[in-house]
Design an enzyme around this catalytic site. Structure first.
Site, PDB file in Angstrom:
ATOM      1  N   VAL A  30      22.325  12.502  11.996  1.00 24.56           N
ATOM      2  CA  VAL A  30      22.454  13.366  13.172  1.00 24.56           C
ATOM      3  C   VAL A  30      21.200  14.218  13.253  1.00 24.56           C
ATOM      4  O   VAL A  30      20.884  14.961  12.314  1.00 24.56           O
ATOM      5  CB  VAL A  30      23.699  14.273  13.092  1.00 24.56           C
ATOM      6  N   GLY A  38       9.178  15.173  16.835  1.00 24.92           N
ATOM      7  CA  GLY A  38       9.164  16.501  16.241  1.00 24.92           C
ATOM      8  C   GLY A  38      10.572  17.042  16.075  1.00 24.92           C
ATOM      9  O   GLY A  38      11.404  16.916  16.978  1.00 24.92           O
ATOM     10  N   GLN A 143      11.713  15.196   5.085  1.00 29.29           N
ATOM     11  CA  GLN A 143      11.577  14.320   3.923  1.00 29.29           C
ATOM     12  C   GLN A 143      12.831  13.479   3.719  1.00 29.29           C
ATOM     13  O   GLN A 143      12.754  12.295   3.382  1.00 29.29           O
ATOM     14  CB  GLN A 143      11.291  15.151   2.663  1.00 29.29           C
ATOM     15  N   CYS A 412      30.949  -8.417  50.536  1.00 29.50           N
ATOM     16  CA  CYS A 412      31.848  -7.608  49.706  1.00 29.50           C
ATOM     17  C   CYS A 412      31.122  -6.337  49.271  1.00 29.50           C
ATOM     18  O   CYS A 412      31.604  -5.237  49.483  1.00 29.50           O
ATOM     19  CB  CYS A 412      32.311  -8.407  48.501  1.00 29.50           C
ATOM     20  N   ALA A 434      36.537  -6.118  45.565  1.00 24.94           N
ATOM     21  CA  ALA A 434      35.965  -6.330  44.236  1.00 24.94           C
ATOM     22  C   ALA A 434      36.869  -7.208  43.383  1.00 24.94           C
ATOM     23  O   ALA A 434      37.963  -6.800  42.986  1.00 24.94           O
ATOM     24  CB  ALA A 434      35.740  -4.985  43.547  1.00 24.94           C
TER      25      ALA A 434
END
Length: 530
Positions: A30, A38, A143, A412, A434
Site C-alpha cells: 500500500v 516519489g 528501502q 440500437c 440492449a
C-alpha cells in the site's frame, strides 16, 4: 496463487500454514506515489490527502473474519514518521523492520520487531500469526519497497497515483508492468488542489525474469500463449477492492435482470426478461473495458467500428473479412421478411455508418458513392472537439426517423455525446435496446474504442465511457449461458495501444490497434435472435 493465510516457499505457492522456517507469507503493498515514483520529502508525506488516509486505514484494517486482524510491515523510518500519539497503528499488528539492536518502542502491544523482510514474513507464516493474521500489507518506506515490490511474494500493489507535480526526495522503484496488471482504477479525485486516483495492480506472472524468458512482445496478438496469465485466481484481494472491478457493473446488471426482470415478448418471438433505465460507467484512462468473464470477439469489434467509420452499409465487406455479426439481418430471408424485397442481399440500408457520415442524404443502395452528400457528423464531432471543446453540442446520432423504414434494423446504440475536461475526452452513449448477452459486451468495447480513437486524433487522453440503456433485456435462451458466465471471476482488463503515427480518423486499419494483457475465460456460445 496464495490466498488469505498464504505462504510461499522458494517462490512457489504452498497451501500449508505449518511453521516451517523456509515458508513466508505473501503480502500486498500500500503506497502513494507521484508519476516519477516519489513517496516522501524530508521524512514525511509531501501531500495532505484525508481521503487517501481514510483509504489506507480501511484497506489495512478490514478483515473478512471478525476474529482476525491484518499485519502492516514497515521500516524503522516509516515507524518514526508516524506521530507518537498514533503509534502503534491501532487494530493491526505493527511489524517494524530494523537492524538496530538499540531500537526502542513505547509499547510492545501489537508491535513486533524483525531484523529483515524475510524474517518478518517467516514469522507471520508461523504459529500463532499464521492463524490470527488474515492479510499482510507492506507500507514503506523506500528501502523496504525496493526489497519487496516486484518479487514473487508481492500479490498486489494498492497505489494512490498522485498526478500533480510534487517535489520528493525519497522514491520507490517503478512497478513492473510485465508482471502486474491493473485490476481497478478509481475516477480521478481532487483534494487540496492535488489530483490523484486509486489503482490496484495484481500480479499475473511469477517474475520479470520468467516473463522475459518467454520473449513476451507486448504487441503480440492476444491469442498468443505468451500473453496468458500465470495467475488464475485473484481471491487474495480484499473484498472492498475485488468488487470494484468494473466488469461487475455488467455482471450485477445481468444478475439483477435474471432475478427481477419483467417478462416481455419481443419482435423475434424468443421472449425476454427486461429492465428499463440502466447505466454503467467505465474508466478508460488505464484499462480498456473488454469483458473477461467470456471471450469477446475483439477483431470483430475493431472491424465493425472501422466499417461504421467508413460509412459502409454493405454487410459483405465484413463477411469477406470473416466477420459474420450482420449476416442474420442482411440475409435474403430477413430482408424479405421486413418488406425490403427489392434490396440486394447484404445491403443493410442507411444504418450506422451512413448516418454518421452522410446524415440527411438520400439513400439508394450500398454501391452508390455518397461522397460530399449529407452531413458528416463524425467529422463535425472531431472539429468541435479540436476547435471548441467546451461546446455542449458535440453529438453523434444514428437515429434518423425519416430513414428508419429503409434500414434492415433501426439503430440500437443511437446517440452519443462527447465531453472534454482536464485534457480528457469522455463519451456518454444512449442505447434504446440492449441485448445483454450478445450485444452489450460488443457495444461497450466498440464505443470505448471510438472514444479512444477520437481522443487520439484530437491529442486528448481517454476519460470516461458512460453507457445509458433504455430496454436492457436478456433473451430467454441466453439465461443459462449467462448464469454460466456469472460463475466466472473477472480478470484484469487489457490495455489498448493505438498506432501513434495515425492521426486521421479515416486512416486507421485493424493492425493499428493492439491489446496488451487480454486473457479472458473461454467463449460462451449464445444464439442471435433476429
Amino acid at each position: 496463487m496464495p490466498s488469505d493465510s498464504s505462504v510461499i516457499s522458494n517462490g512457489h505457492s504452498n497451501g500449508s500454514v505449518n511453521p516451517l522456517p523456509n515458508l513466508q507469507r505473501t503480502y500486498q503493498v500500500v503506497v502513494a506515489a507521484t508519476q516519477d515514483w516519489g513517496i516522501g520529502k524530508d521524512g514525511k508525506l509531501p501531500w495532505r490527502l484525508p481521503t487517501d488516509l481514510k483509504f489506507f486505514k480501511e484497506i489495512t484494517m478490514k478483515t473478512s473474519e471478525p476474529g482476525k486482524k491484518n499485519a502492516i510491515v514497515m521500516g524503522r523510518k516509516t515507524w518514526e514518521s508516524i506521530p507518537l500519539e498514533y503509534r502503534p497503528l491501532s487494530g493491526r499488528l505493527n511489524v517494524v523492520l530494523t537492524r538496530s539492536g538499540s531500537f526502542d518502542i513505547a509499547t510492545a502491544e501489537n508491535v513486533v520487531i524483525c531484523g529483515s523482510m524475510s524474517s518478518a514474513l517467516e514469522l507471520l507464516a508461523a504459529s500463532p500469526y499464521s492463524l490470527s493474521i488474515e492479510k499482510v500489507f507492506v507500507i514503506g518506506g523506500g528501502q523496504i519497497f525496493r526489497e519487496a515490490l516486484n518479487v514473487p511474494g508481492c500479490e498486489a500493489i494498492h497505489l494512490t497515483e498522485i498526478q500533480s507535480s510534487i517535489e520528493c526526495d525519497t522514491f520507490m522503484p517503478p512497478v513492473d508492468f510485465t508482471i502486474f496488471r491493473p485490476w481497478y482504477s478509481s475516477f480521478p479525485k481532487v483534494e487540496n488542489n492535488i489530483r490523484y486516483s486509486f489503482t490496484t495492480y495484481v500480479r499475473v506472472r511469477s517474475s520479470a525474469a520468467e516473463s522475459a524468458g518467454q520473449n513476451i512482445d507486448p504487441l503480440l496478438d492476444n491469442n498468443s500463449e505468451s500473453m496468458k496469465f500465470e495467475v488464475k485466481d485473484f481471491s487474495f484481494l480484499p473484498k472492498m477492492i475485488s468488487e470494484r472491478h468494473e466488469e461487475y457493473l455488467y455482471l450485477k446488471l445481468v444478475q439483477d435482470i435474471i432475478a427481477e426482470g419483467t417478462t416481455k415478448g419481443d419482435r423475434t418471438g424468443t421472449g425476454t426478461l427486461s429492465k428499463f433505465g440502466c447505466q454503467m460507467r467505465f474508466n478508460l484512462r488505464g484499462n480498456f473495458p473488454l469483458l473477461t468473464t467470456k471471450k469477446v470477439f475483439w477483431r470483430g469489434v475493431v472491424e465493425e467500428l472501422l466499417w461504421f467509420i467508413s460509412g459502409s452499409t454493405n454487410a459483405k465487406v465484413l463477411q469477406e473479412k470473416g466477420i459474420h455479426i450482420w449476416d442474420g439481418n442482411a440475409s435474403r430471408e430477413y430482408l424479405d421478411g421486413v418488406g425490403l424485397t427489392e434490396r440486394e442481399e447484404g445491403d443493410l440500408g442507411p444504418v450506422y455508418g451512413f448516418q454518421w457520415r452522410h446524415f440527411g442524404a438520400r439513400y439508394t443502395d450500398m454501391h452508390h458513392d455518397y461522397s460530399g452528400q449529407g452531413f458528416d457528423q463524425l467529422l463535425d464531432v472531431i472539429n468541435k472537439i479540436k476547435r471548441n471543446p467546451d461546446d455542449r453540442r458535440i453529438i453523434l446520432s444514428a437515429w434518423n426517423p425519416v430513414d428508419l423504414k429503409l434500414m434492415a434494423l433501426p439503430p440500437c446504440h443511437m446517440f452519443a455525446q462527447f465531453y472534454v475536461a482536464h485534457g480528457e475526452l469522455s463519451c456518454q452513449m444512449y442505447q434504446r435496446s440492449a441485448d445483454m448477452g450478445l450485444g452489450i459486451p460488443f457495444n461497450i468495447a466498440s464505443y470505448a474504442l471510438l472514444t479512444c480513437m477520437i481522443a487520439h486524433v484530437c491529442d486528448l487522453i481517454p476519460g470516461d465511457f458512460i453507457h445509458v440503456i433504455g430496454d436492457a433485456h436478456i433473451y430467454r435462451n441466453h439465461v443459462r449461458p449467462l448464469q454460466e458466465q456469472l460463475h466466472n471471476q473477472p480478470k484484469p482488463f487489457p490495455t489498448l495501444k493505438i498506432n501513434p503515427k495515425k492521426k486521421d480518423i479515416d486512416s486507421f486499419v485493424a493492425a493499428d490497434f493492439k491489446l496488451i494483457g487480454y486473457d479472458p475465460h473461454q467463449k460462451i456460445d449464445m444464439k442471435l435472435s433476429v
